[in-house]
Design a protein around this motif. Sequence first.
Motif, PDB file in Angstrom:
ATOM      1  N   GLY A  31       0.900  -1.344   0.053  1.00 53.96           N
ATOM      2  CA  GLY A  31      -0.168   0.005   0.152  1.00 53.96           C
ATOM      3  C   GLY A  31       0.852   1.285   0.067  1.00 53.96           C
ATOM      4  N   ARG A  32       2.136   1.079  -0.132  1.00 53.16           N
ATOM      5  CA  ARG A  32       3.028   2.168  -0.047  1.00 53.16           C
ATOM      6  C   ARG A  32       3.095   3.007  -1.493  1.00 53.16           C
ATOM      7  NH1 ARG A  32       8.241   1.199  -1.658  1.00 53.16           N
ATOM      8  NH2 ARG A  32       9.130   3.096  -0.176  1.00 53.16           N
ATOM      9  N   ARG A  33       3.194   4.166  -1.403  1.00 56.88           N
ATOM     10  CA  ARG A  33       3.283   5.024  -2.814  1.00 56.88           C
ATOM     11  C   ARG A  33       4.611   4.909  -3.264  1.00 56.88           C
ATOM     12  NH1 ARG A  33      -0.080  10.267  -2.586  1.00 56.88           N
ATOM     13  NH2 ARG A  33      -1.862   9.456  -1.217  1.00 56.88           N
ATOM     14  N   LEU A  34       4.647   4.902  -4.516  1.00 55.97           N
ATOM     15  CA  LEU A  34       6.028   4.939  -5.108  1.00 55.97           C
ATOM     16  C   LEU A  34       6.211   5.899  -6.477  1.00 55.97           C
ATOM     17  CD1 LEU A  34       8.878   3.639  -4.928  1.00 55.97           C
ATOM     18  CD2 LEU A  34       8.077   2.095  -6.876  1.00 55.97           C
ATOM     19  N   LEU A  35       6.976   6.460  -6.631  1.00 56.34           N
ATOM     20  CA  LEU A  35       7.322   7.077  -7.784  1.00 56.34           C
ATOM     21  C   LEU A  35       8.499   6.577  -8.710  1.00 56.34           C
ATOM     22  CD1 LEU A  35       7.114   9.645  -9.641  1.00 56.34           C
ATOM     23  CD2 LEU A  35       8.817  10.738  -8.345  1.00 56.34           C
ATOM     24  N   LEU A  36       8.167   6.097  -9.747  1.00 55.82           N
ATOM     25  CA  LEU A  36       8.924   5.392 -10.855  1.00 55.82           C
ATOM     26  C   LEU A  36       9.246   6.689 -11.886  1.00 55.82           C
ATOM     27  CD1 LEU A  36       8.053   1.691 -11.079  1.00 55.82           C
ATOM     28  CD2 LEU A  36      10.531   2.419 -11.495  1.00 55.82           C
ATOM     29  N   SER A  37      10.654   6.492 -12.212  1.00 56.97           N
ATOM     30  CA  SER A  37      11.000   7.769 -13.223  1.00 56.97           C
ATOM     31  C   SER A  37      11.766   7.286 -14.259  1.00 56.97           C
ATOM     32  CB  SER A  37      11.574   9.180 -12.608  1.00 56.97           C
ATOM     33  OG  SER A  37      12.636   8.546 -12.107  1.00 56.97           O
ATOM     34  N   THR A  38      11.449   7.702 -15.305  1.00 58.75           N
ATOM     35  CA  THR A  38      12.563   7.729 -16.612  1.00 58.75           C
ATOM     36  C   THR A  38      13.212   8.941 -16.565  1.00 58.75           C
ATOM     37  OG1 THR A  38      11.464   9.168 -18.274  1.00 58.75           O
ATOM     38  CG2 THR A  38      10.693   6.907 -17.888  1.00 58.75           C
ATOM     39  N   ARG A  53       3.231   6.065  -9.421  1.00 58.62           N
ATOM     40  CA  ARG A  53       3.214   6.994 -10.579  1.00 58.62           C
ATOM     41  C   ARG A  53       4.389   6.806 -11.519  1.00 58.62           C
ATOM     42  NH1 ARG A  53       1.517  12.957  -7.545  1.00 58.62           N
ATOM     43  NH2 ARG A  53       2.338  13.778  -9.692  1.00 58.62           N
ATOM     44  N   LEU A  54       4.359   6.986 -12.558  1.00 54.12           N
ATOM     45  CA  LEU A  54       5.470   7.006 -13.584  1.00 54.12           C
ATOM     46  C   LEU A  54       5.677   8.419 -14.401  1.00 54.12           C
ATOM     47  CD1 LEU A  54       7.656   5.443 -15.211  1.00 54.12           C
ATOM     48  CD2 LEU A  54       5.850   4.541 -16.749  1.00 54.12           C
ATOM     49  N   SER A  55       6.918   8.704 -13.763  1.00 54.88           N
ATOM     50  CA  SER A  55       7.014  10.152 -14.427  1.00 54.88           C
ATOM     51  C   SER A  55       7.990  10.010 -15.768  1.00 54.88           C
ATOM     52  CB  SER A  55       7.429  10.988 -13.368  1.00 54.88           C
ATOM     53  OG  SER A  55       8.826  10.881 -13.111  1.00 54.88           O
ATOM     54  N   THR A  56       7.820  10.969 -16.437  1.00 53.74           N
ATOM     55  CA  THR A  56       8.963  11.054 -17.719  1.00 53.74           C
ATOM     56  C   THR A  56       8.770  12.587 -18.068  1.00 53.74           C
ATOM     57  OG1 THR A  56       9.712  10.259 -19.676  1.00 53.74           O
ATOM     58  CG2 THR A  56       7.263  10.428 -19.432  1.00 53.74           C
ATOM     59  N   GLY A  57       9.326  12.923 -19.062  1.00 59.71           N
ATOM     60  CA  GLY A  57       9.391  14.146 -19.710  1.00 59.71           C
ATOM     61  C   GLY A  57      10.367  14.581 -20.412  1.00 59.71           C
ATOM     62  N   THR A  58      10.749  15.886 -20.778  1.00 58.15           N
ATOM     63  CA  THR A  58      11.721  16.439 -21.693  1.00 58.15           C
ATOM     64  C   THR A  58      12.489  17.396 -20.703  1.00 58.15           C
ATOM     65  OG1 THR A  58      10.086  17.768 -22.742  1.00 58.15           O
ATOM     66  CG2 THR A  58      11.052  15.960 -24.023  1.00 58.15           C
ATOM     67  N   ASP A  59      13.984  17.467 -21.103  1.00 56.04           N
ATOM     68  CA  ASP A  59      14.925  18.312 -20.514  1.00 56.04           C
ATOM     69  C   ASP A  59      15.143  19.448 -21.576  1.00 56.04           C
ATOM     70  OD1 ASP A  59      16.967  19.220 -19.074  1.00 56.04           O
ATOM     71  OD2 ASP A  59      18.222  17.386 -18.968  1.00 56.04           O
ATOM     72  N   GLN A  88       3.170   5.822 -27.988  1.00 53.76           N
ATOM     73  CA  GLN A  88       2.776   4.635 -29.316  1.00 53.76           C
ATOM     74  C   GLN A  88       3.577   3.282 -28.890  1.00 53.76           C
ATOM     75  OE1 GLN A  88       4.019   5.322 -32.990  1.00 53.76           O
ATOM     76  NE2 GLN A  88       2.714   7.182 -33.455  1.00 53.76           N
ATOM     77  N   ALA A  89       4.455   3.522 -27.796  1.00 61.22           N
ATOM     78  CA  ALA A  89       5.186   2.233 -27.378  1.00 61.22           C
ATOM     79  C   ALA A  89       4.516   1.763 -26.017  1.00 61.22           C
ATOM     80  CB  ALA A  89       6.581   2.636 -27.051  1.00 61.22           C
ATOM     81  N   ALA A  90       3.232   2.416 -25.942  1.00 59.29           N
ATOM     82  CA  ALA A  90       2.569   1.876 -24.624  1.00 59.29           C
ATOM     83  C   ALA A  90       3.327   2.161 -23.402  1.00 59.29           C
ATOM     84  CB  ALA A  90       1.993   0.363 -24.885  1.00 59.29           C
ATOM     85  N   VAL A  91       4.064   3.214 -23.151  1.00 60.61           N
ATOM     86  CA  VAL A  91       4.607   3.550 -21.956  1.00 60.61           C
ATOM     87  C   VAL A  91       3.573   4.177 -21.146  1.00 60.61           C
ATOM     88  CG1 VAL A  91       6.485   4.868 -20.879  1.00 60.61           C
ATOM     89  CG2 VAL A  91       6.996   3.878 -22.975  1.00 60.61           C
ATOM     90  N   SER A  92       3.274   3.660 -19.803  1.00 66.08           N
ATOM     91  CA  SER A  92       2.062   4.144 -19.202  1.00 66.08           C
ATOM     92  C   SER A  92       2.464   5.191 -18.428  1.00 66.08           C
ATOM     93  CB  SER A  92       1.451   2.789 -18.495  1.00 66.08           C
ATOM     94  OG  SER A  92       2.692   2.345 -17.437  1.00 66.08           O
ATOM     95  N   PHE A  93       3.079   6.192 -18.606  1.00 68.41           N
ATOM     96  CA  PHE A  93       3.162   7.341 -17.823  1.00 68.41           C
ATOM     97  C   PHE A  93       2.106   8.015 -17.334  1.00 68.41           C
ATOM     98  CE2 PHE A  93       3.793   9.055 -22.205  1.00 68.41           C
ATOM     99  CZ  PHE A  93       2.940  10.302 -22.103  1.00 68.41           C
ATOM    100  N   THR A  94       2.008   8.280 -16.021  1.00 64.70           N
ATOM    101  CA  THR A  94       1.210   9.068 -15.585  1.00 64.70           C
ATOM    102  C   THR A  94       1.452  10.774 -15.561  1.00 64.70           C
ATOM    103  OG1 THR A  94       2.183   8.934 -13.313  1.00 64.70           O
ATOM    104  CG2 THR A  94       0.416   7.248 -13.799  1.00 64.70           C
TER     105      THR A  94
END
Length: 770
Positions: free
Chosen positions: A220-227, A263-269, A303-309
């Motif tokens: 039940g703990r939260r977790l942030l996964l990131s690219t 959560r799965l985070s991604t983005g642009t630098d 398109q690659a079905a990356v399930s980012f939130t």
Amino acid sequence: MEPRSGARCLPDGSRGPRASGSFGRRRFPAATRLPGQRPSAGWGAPGRRPAQEDRAGAAGRGAPTRLWEEASGGGPARHPHGVPPGPGPAAPAGPRRPPVPGETGPGRGPGSPAAARPRGAGLRGRRARAKPPAAAAATRQRNMSPVTSRRSRPRRPDPAARTAHAPPPAPHWPPLPRLRRPFRTVPLPRRLYGGAAMLRPPRRFPRQPRRAAATATGPGRRLLLSTPIFYANGPPHIGHLYSALLADALHRHRGLRAAGPGRLSTGTDEHGLKIQQAAAAAGTSPPELCQRVSGLFRQALSQAAVSFTDFTRTSEPRHQRAVRHFWGALRDGGALYKGSYEGWYCTPEECFLPESQLAERRDAQGRPCKVSLESGHQVHWTKEENYMFRLSAFRDPLQKWLRDNPRAISPDPFYQRVLRWLEEDLPDLSVSRERSRLQWGIPVPSDSTQTIYVWVDALVNYLSVVGYPETHGEWWPAAHHVVGKDILKFHAVYWPALLMAAGLAPPERIFVHSHWTVRGQKMSKSLGNVIDPFACIGQYTVDGFRYFLLRQGVPERDCDYYDEKVVKVVNSELADALGGLLNRSTALSINPSNTYPCFSESCFPKILDYRETKAVGRASAEDYEFVASVASLPLQVASYFEGFQIYKALECVALCVRQTNSFFQRHRPWKLNQQDPAEKLWLDTIIHVTLECLRVYGTLLQPVIPHTADKLLSRLAVEPEERGLSSLTFLPRYNGKPCPFEGRQLGPDTGILFHRLEKSRQHQIETEKL
Ligand code: MSP
């Protein structure tokens, strides 16, 4: 490929990036010091010669001399920590995608300042205040500052304590040197420093990083996964996609375990010189370039079905606000000072490089120039005044963090690599650029002549995404970062140190992967061998390409990409083995009722030791062995995911699929007489066992091939709520428990599970030539 460097100064004492400035008293008027601070220099650890192979470590070596100034650049003494109000954390914005179960949405070394300073310079007054040697020695003992507490290399604790299913240990962080307190003067050991005094961090330690609900362990703990967030200077390639797929698979697997909100985070630098120059070269503005390239990354990931939130763009106001606040926390904690330095800057790598990482080449006009050994890009001599971050003060805290958290960096060779870096020179880090040179970035609060270094800006995305500085406590530090090996030092050394300096805990885990090469060569635009993920998805399908990258990518070592390999792996394991098995076991010829048939305990009785007991039913010892290996598969797969060895998890699944095909083949169900009741019982049992295996494979493969797994599970009539790992009980009837699937009508036959791939056009041409 070795790690890229962060921006830092001097190399190994030769002609590398080097700091310049002054330490003499005359150059540090009292008015420009930090409140309550005495002029000081060089309280970092005695440096060792940096390893040649470590670019990031070498950069910045021989720290800058410091122009003591108010860290806010001579502006108001204190930066109002409450930055101007901006939009709150954005609502998670993700692509349309199938839901993920359980997801809730969106020194003093050669060249150090102390070494650079003439002996005794700037020490007047300090000596007068120095403690008597005995008292100083006692203080030193208690203090264990970086100067005196070079510890032997931390060892990894007993590997047995790192079992795959053990809950991750609560992150532990050391007390931080309280940088804002006035430094006390202590004499240094005469043998080492000729009796010179130096300033050391004070004894009292500051704020402990705030522990939040997020650190609680257990279900039940939260977790942030990131690219990592991707540079917006050019389109995505398969290396970027690989980083994202690894994170996505971990996120999806966690969802299957219903492990808690994720959560799965991604983005642009989007900031920095690299982007500024790319925009100029493309005849466009940085915002326009970023808008376009960021869109491409978003599209490729979707398109690659990356399930980012969450998708963060560093040009967004909410992120910029978080960065300004973070800067304020660093400055208010006394972790910043202004210094000037010079060195070879590599724009594509956004960092300074030491001489040891450079090679002599000729440019397009035939003039001699210097290039980065690693990337081959030209470097330019840069001299400027920057804000420096006191990285050198964090050696002990970082070592302690790693000692206390042996799973913090995986796989193990990367953990060891970081420990080695921490034994080398750890010079202070330049964290700003002159604005006249770099306009495309976030200005330093209260000093409009400086722009915040792009790496500090980018790393803060992991905080801004969880609502820093207001609501991050709900998530931070329950964060797992997936990063390529080239950016390991930024994530495993600079980022944790920056976080500690800002009063926050380091992330829980950092998962590191190696790189994809193309036919043995590094992927690069100049070589023209960059592999386009859009084209690959078009050619091999989303799931085919996801499967290939995750099945063949080994985090510990570089992997080579070539089209034939994709075709071979995907055809044999997805189309033939998995698809073929489903096709054969659901054929109407052997299962005319199109139902999930019953399991017969008399045909396949439970036997405690199948090697000893003589078979009483129709199953052979080989069958028992095979069933046992499928039964242990979910745990095995979970343990490999936990250890960031997704490729091994897939290898185990592929092996079980092969064994299931052998089981099916061995018993030739198509030869059994369906009119004979005894034969029919055995026929149904063979099909039942096979479908049970397929149900397990379909469930376990969801994080990797979501569409194919969905098709497979739908064909087996497995309802969405039956697709989690908690409800994955394999062959319950064998264990005397009811099986909810028995007698259930199978789902509609929607055709071939996975179509065989065509050989690539290139490969066809090459083969035809032979
Ligand atoms: N913008 C920084 C990351 C900042 S995170 C706070 C950056 N961006 S990047 O676009 O250059 O790289 C993003 C990811 O792609 C990194 O994890 C990097 O290792 C990965 N890859 C880039 N080329 C790669 C291969 N050839 N193979 C595998 N991954 C590679 O660094």
